[in-house]
Design an enzyme around this catalytic site. Structure first.
Site: not given
Length: 339
Positions: A148, A278, A306
């Site tokens: 991320s 995600d 995610h």
């Protein structure tokens, strides 16, 4: 039954009742403290040590296990509002003799919190490079893993300091221009219109908001007790103003697509891992990296959102390990041909 034996059972039962009652009381009254104990326990169980490194008064907090050896060291960068312990589930499936380093990103957990100037992607890259030099991790090229926000930082790091790395893994990285917008990004567009920074889905303030965040970040539906949700919120609330400050920096124009603007400079062998479901950063980002860097390896995970390191830790660990081994074997074969 002999009276002495009865007394022994009473004493034993009372002794056992104390820790059980303490655990129940902690769970009901101080769930945040119990969560910290949980992380402490798993760090010890996995052989991870907490340590600190300083650069001109700036302190980095990190965990590490093993020592540099024949295999590359691995540095792991966590995502927004997380911390070094988010990697514990994945670390469990990596060899105990592998040299691992998990660092708290700038301002997060035990790493120094300064000002907004430190939280843009470029600034975080510089700080991570300072950390790498502090612990002399780049004496030998290492493998970098980022997820991320940490994936954005890792990708730009690879572009800025190519000689530091032997290979790179990006897990659902931020910083790309996605062909398809995710649920989260669509919601952000509405927030931009209202300028309401108090309702960012990744910065929960109540157990209900925490539950919604977990649903957003995970395809797997974890059944989390209310007390644990409260504990997770209690741990985060004192830092929510900081998280809003960081988030504001991350969505600025210079950081929002920083990986996209620098991906053509990545020369290290690249692995991309992405959850197909995600909802935070759409999986179409994987195709963007694959088209820009044709030699990269892309692994898309079914039934995964995610939070890859939490939802599919075993699979992610095996993919990373296999990728590192392949690159190492490939390098060995190249050296033999040259000789």
């Amino acid at each position: 039954m002999d009276l002495d034996v009865v007394n022994m059972f009473v004493i034993a039962g009372g002794t056992l009742a104390i820790p059980i009652l303490a655990f129940v009381a902690s769970f009901l009254l101080w769930p945040a403290a119990l969560i910290k104990v949980y992380y402490w326990y798993w760090r010890r169980r996995l052989g991870l040590q907490v340590d600190y490194a300083e650069h001109e008064g700036y302190r980095f907090c990190y965990t590490h296990r093993g020592k540099p050896g024949s295999k590359p060291s691995v540095l792991m960068l966590h995502g927004f509002s997380a911390h070094k312990d988010m990697w514990l589930g994945l670390v469990k499936f990596l060899p105990t003799n592998m040299h691992l380093v998990c660092v708290d990103m700038p301002g997060h957990e035990g790493t120094s919190r300064t000002s907004a100037v430190d939280y843009s992607i470029e600034a975080q890259v510089k700080r991570i490079h300072q950390f790498v030099e502090c612990i002399r991790l780049n004496k030998k090229p290492f493998h970098l893993v980022g997820t991320s926000m940490g994936g954005n930082v890792a990708g730009v790091y690879a572009a800025r300091y190519p000689s530091d790395l032997c290979s790179l893994t990006l897990i659902c990285p931020a910083g790309l221009n996605h062909p398809e917008e995710s649920t989260f990004v669509k919601g952000l567009r509405d927030l931009e219109k209202t300028k309401d920074v108090s309702s960012i889905p990744l910065i929960p303030s109540t157990p209900e908001e925490m539950e919604e965040m977990l649903k957003l970040c995970s395809f797997v539906r974890f059944k989390v007790p209310q007390q644990v949700l409260q504990g997770l919120v209690d741990v985060r609330i004192p830092h929510n103003d900081f998280y809003r400050e960081v988030f504001t920096e991350l969505v600025r124009e210079e950081s929002r697509q920083s990986l996209h603007e620098n991906m053509h400079l990545i020369s290290a062998p690249l692995q991309v891992i992405w959850g197909k479901q995600d909802q935070v950063l759409d999986v179409s980002g994987a195709s963007v990296l694959a088209e820009a860097l044709p030699g990269c390896q892309v692994d898309l995970l079914d039934n995964c959102g995610h939070s890859v390191a939490v939802e599919r830790p075993r699979k992610a660990a095996h993919l990373i390990l296999d990728f590192i081994n392949r690159q190492q074997n490939s390098g060995s074969r190249s050296n033999k041909k040259l000789s």
